[in-house]
Design a protein around this motif. Structure first.
Motif, PDB file in Angstrom:
ATOM      1  N   ARG A   1      72.695 -54.737  42.845  1.00 18.59           N
ATOM      2  CA  ARG A   1      73.964 -54.447  42.163  1.00 18.59           C
ATOM      3  C   ARG A   1      73.869 -53.199  41.284  1.00 18.59           C
ATOM      4  N   GLN A   2      72.667 -52.952  40.728  1.00 19.59           N
ATOM      5  CA  GLN A   2      72.470 -51.781  39.860  1.00 19.59           C
ATOM      6  C   GLN A   2      72.575 -50.464  40.629  1.00 19.59           C
ATOM      7  N   LEU A   3      72.480 -50.524  41.960  1.00 23.07           N
ATOM      8  CA  LEU A   3      72.571 -49.303  42.768  1.00 23.07           C
ATOM      9  C   LEU A   3      74.016 -48.839  42.964  1.00 23.07           C
ATOM     10  N   GLY A   4      74.975 -49.673  42.574  1.00 28.13           N
ATOM     11  CA  GLY A   4      76.369 -49.291  42.795  1.00 28.13           C
ATOM     12  C   GLY A   4      77.334 -50.110  41.974  1.00 28.13           C
ATOM     13  N   ASP A   5      78.546 -50.320  42.540  1.00 30.92           N
ATOM     14  CA  ASP A   5      79.628 -50.920  41.760  1.00 30.92           C
ATOM     15  C   ASP A   5      80.095 -52.277  42.284  1.00 30.92           C
ATOM     16  N   TYR A   6      79.775 -52.579  43.546  1.00 30.15           N
ATOM     17  CA  TYR A   6      80.333 -53.787  44.162  1.00 30.15           C
ATOM     18  C   TYR A   6      79.300 -54.327  45.129  1.00 30.15           C
ATOM     19  N   LEU A   7      78.879 -55.581  44.928  1.00 27.04           N
ATOM     20  CA  LEU A   7      77.821 -56.151  45.773  1.00 27.04           C
ATOM     21  C   LEU A   7      78.357 -57.235  46.711  1.00 27.04           C
ATOM     22  N   LEU A   8      78.168 -56.972  48.005  1.00 31.70           N
ATOM     23  CA  LEU A   8      78.525 -57.940  49.060  1.00 31.70           C
ATOM     24  C   LEU A   8      77.254 -58.597  49.566  1.00 31.70           C
TER      25      LEU A   8
END
Ligand code: CTP
Length: 130
Positions: free
Chosen positions: A25-32
């Protein structure tokens, strides 16, 4: 807006699972998160997970680093899922190092180090011991 995607069984949820979701999740904004089906696990390992796919999805959905959960029905559908969910980054544990490089044409592929000394298999073995 960077959309991250990851996949796994996440059976008998443990801290290694939690940490990879947090770091993904820390790599971006929205985790699928694609949670693998009971059938998919059976065909891979000849046994069903301890927790059902509905229970595993419910647990993953409740994690605060996770934005959306879906069922992964087959390993062969990775490219379809990456495209359908418009993933910018695919995250996998480094037990899969190199195995998903074929998708670098449509998204970034990151392999994160696993948390040492824990796995679902190890937890099950530990509980089984007399
Ligand atoms: N994972 C991790 N650290 C661990 C265990 C798992 O980072 N100690 C990651 C895996 O690399 C994967 C995700 O968590 O990206 C889901 O892993 P999964 O295969 O469901 O869990 P395991 O504990 O590896 O299960 P098993 O023992 O059945 O292989």
């Amino acid at each position: 807006m960077r959309r991250i995607i990851t996949f796994g069984t996440f059976d008998v949820f443990h801290v290694g699972h939690l940490r990879i979701l947090e770091r993904a999740r820390q790599l971006g904004d929205y985790l699928l998160v694609g949670v693998s089906t009971d059938e998919m696990n059976f065909s891979k390992k000849q046994r069903f997970p301890i927790y059902s796919q509905d229970e595993r999805m419910e647990i993953i959905r409740s994690i605060r680093f996770v934005d959306e959960v879906f069922l992964e029905e087959s390993l062969e559908l990775k490219r379809y899922y990456l495209q359908t969910y418009r993933a910018d980054i695919l995250v996998m544990g480094n037990d899969w190092l190199g195995k998903f490089d074929e998708f670098k044409d449509i998204c970034e592929v990151h392999y994160l180090p696993r948390t040492p000394s824990i796995s679902t298999t190890a937890v099950i073995e530990k509980i089984r011991l007399p």
